[in-house]
Design an enzyme around this catalytic site. Sequence first.
Site, PDB file in Angstrom:
ATOM      1  N   ASP A  88      -4.023   5.611   1.280  1.00 43.67           N
ATOM      2  CA  ASP A  88      -4.041   4.158   1.306  1.00 43.67           C
ATOM      3  C   ASP A  88      -4.304   3.488   2.473  1.00 43.67           C
ATOM      4  O   ASP A  88      -3.551   3.516   3.532  1.00 43.67           O
ATOM      5  CB  ASP A  88      -2.483   3.824   0.854  1.00 43.67           C
ATOM      6  CG  ASP A  88      -2.225   2.372   0.847  1.00 43.67           C
ATOM      7  OD1 ASP A  88      -3.205   1.619   1.445  1.00 43.67           O
ATOM      8  OD2 ASP A  88      -1.237   2.093   0.308  1.00 43.67           O
ATOM      9  N   LYS A 111      -6.512  -5.524   3.222  1.00 47.53           N
ATOM     10  CA  LYS A 111      -6.106  -6.319   4.341  1.00 47.53           C
ATOM     11  C   LYS A 111      -7.395  -6.723   5.187  1.00 47.53           C
ATOM     12  O   LYS A 111      -7.614  -8.204   4.826  1.00 47.53           O
ATOM     13  CB  LYS A 111      -5.072  -5.854   5.046  1.00 47.53           C
ATOM     14  CG  LYS A 111      -3.754  -5.798   4.418  1.00 47.53           C
ATOM     15  CD  LYS A 111      -2.564  -5.449   5.510  1.00 47.53           C
ATOM     16  CE  LYS A 111      -1.227  -5.626   4.746  1.00 47.53           C
ATOM     17  NZ  LYS A 111      -0.526  -4.601   3.983  1.00 47.53           N
ATOM     18  N   PHE A 168       4.646   2.411   1.806  1.00 45.30           N
ATOM     19  CA  PHE A 168       4.378   1.119   1.341  1.00 45.30           C
ATOM     20  C   PHE A 168       3.030   1.144   0.530  1.00 45.30           C
ATOM     21  O   PHE A 168       2.089   1.186   1.144  1.00 45.30           O
ATOM     22  CB  PHE A 168       4.567  -0.085   2.119  1.00 45.30           C
ATOM     23  CG  PHE A 168       4.672  -1.420   1.378  1.00 45.30           C
ATOM     24  CD1 PHE A 168       5.841  -2.088   0.836  1.00 45.30           C
ATOM     25  CD2 PHE A 168       3.421  -2.198   1.300  1.00 45.30           C
ATOM     26  CE1 PHE A 168       5.709  -2.991   0.231  1.00 45.30           C
ATOM     27  CE2 PHE A 168       3.435  -3.418   0.737  1.00 45.30           C
ATOM     28  CZ  PHE A 168       4.455  -3.799   0.362  1.00 45.30           C
TER      29      PHE A 168
HETATM   30  C1  LIG Z   1      -0.076  -4.498   2.798  1.00 49.39           C
HETATM   31  C2  LIG Z   1      -0.131  -3.199   2.183  1.00 49.39           C
HETATM   32  C3  LIG Z   1      -0.299  -3.027   0.585  1.00 49.39           C
HETATM   33  C4  LIG Z   1      -0.378  -4.059  -0.286  1.00 49.39           C
HETATM   34  O1  LIG Z   1      -1.496  -4.840  -0.150  1.00 49.39           O
HETATM   35  P1  LIG Z   1      -1.247  -6.312  -1.093  1.00 49.39           P
HETATM   36  O2  LIG Z   1      -2.769  -7.003  -0.812  1.00 49.39           O
HETATM   37  O3  LIG Z   1      -0.189  -7.147  -0.404  1.00 49.39           O
HETATM   38  O4  LIG Z   1      -1.062  -5.756  -2.460  1.00 49.39           O
HETATM   39  C5  LIG Z   1      -0.554  -1.634   0.279  1.00 49.39           C
HETATM   40  N1  LIG Z   1      -0.618  -0.509   0.987  1.00 49.39           N
HETATM   41  C6  LIG Z   1      -0.584  -0.644   2.106  1.00 49.39           C
HETATM   42  C7  LIG Z   1      -0.460   0.383   3.216  1.00 49.39           C
HETATM   43  C8  LIG Z   1      -0.297  -2.083   2.932  1.00 49.39           C
HETATM   44  O5  LIG Z   1      -0.089  -1.962   4.181  1.00 49.39           O
END
Ligand SMILES: *Cc1c(COP(=O)(O)O)cnc(C)c1O
Length: 393
Positions: free
Chosen positions: A223, A252, A138
């Site tokens: 990420d 986050k 994700f």
């Molecule tokens: C939440 C998340 C995202 C997306 O972040 P947003 O601030 O909602 O755009 C991307 N990568 C990972 C691993 C996430 O947990």
Amino acid sequence: MKIEEIIKLDKANYLNTFGDRIPVAFERGEGVYLYTEEGESYLDFFAGIAVNALGHAHKNFTEALHEQLDKLLHTSSIYYVKNQALLAQRITQNSCADKVYFANSGAEANEAAVKLAKIYFYKQDKNKTDVITLRSSFHGRTMAMVAATGQEKYQKPYYPLTPGFSHVPINDIAALKAAITDKTCAILVEPIQGESGVHPLEMSYAKKLRELCDEKDIILIFDEVQTGMGRTGHLFAYQMLGVEPDIFTLAKALGGGIPIGAVCAKDFVAKGFEPGDHGGTFGGNPFATAAGLAVFDIIEKEHLCENAAIMGKYLAEKVKALSLPQIKQIRQFGLMIGIETEDGAAQLWQKSLFEHKVLVGSVAGKILRVLPPLIVERLQIDEFVEKLSETAK
Ligand SMILES: *Cc1c(COP(=O)(O)O)cnc(C)c1O
């Protein structure tokens, strides 16, 4: 306002992207507890999906925000921004990155990371444009990140997708090798897949991944939007894997609830961005970066990485000791915890925990996602485990 009224108002006016939500709205928070307008308290073991690392209304945090709020919110990145420079320094001093760029969200940080990898090769006149990511990953909801995210349900309505993305199964080096071509510019992975239910890269896989990227001239992007800022018991999860990425992204928990994302890059690839190549209006404004600085201060002062490591272990051991027959596996990395159950059990537990005024997440009905704030204490974990044992009976 009563919850029924809020729901009615929402249904009438808000886009239906979230469907029937969990039927509660909170008015305030304190530490690991959230409170409704009626004063009912909920134990928050989901922390706004790993955002509220400091819990709610942390005194030193809100003080720092108030101080900045009274002085200045936004200027523009056409001027120098002191907090932006200071927060970038904080990240480079504490990580393998040499340079930092600030965005406003995780998806936006990932977009910038992919752009950086692409432009790095573009400026060398190399035709390397493609990105490999993992299945069940994700990476966010923008068009390019929908293409990056290895889950069909997020992609199907949005064809044609941004081209150049392909997906391979996690922890499968042979599949990865087979997917790499001369055009591969970057491999983008979560050190631990969060959204799909806490699936980590194996250390041996991470090491091979790094070697392959070095060998084939590919930029390795981690990420760390969810894993970063102490969640796993390490400031960044790459430290746990013993492998340094060329670029990693944060979001986050970085702003403790104030929206901010970051692209953190080693010098050699960071040079890809030159004046005019990338930008944004809000990214790294004085307020968001003040929040980031305060989050760093508090994580350090309160030893929250260490706390995440200790409390995560404590929680996993206590849950294990319940010997619940529905539990198949507990995947615990600091306070990033996935409890895999028999089909359907996790979803039932999430519902029932909510009735017991405990907030957690679940994935596909069979993985309970537990993400307490990093300030959590033993007593609150005891409360969670007690409620879980009542629920699972
Ligand atoms: C939440 C998340 C995202 C997306 O972040 P947003 O601030 O909602 O755009 C991307 N990568 C990972 C691993 C996430 O947990």
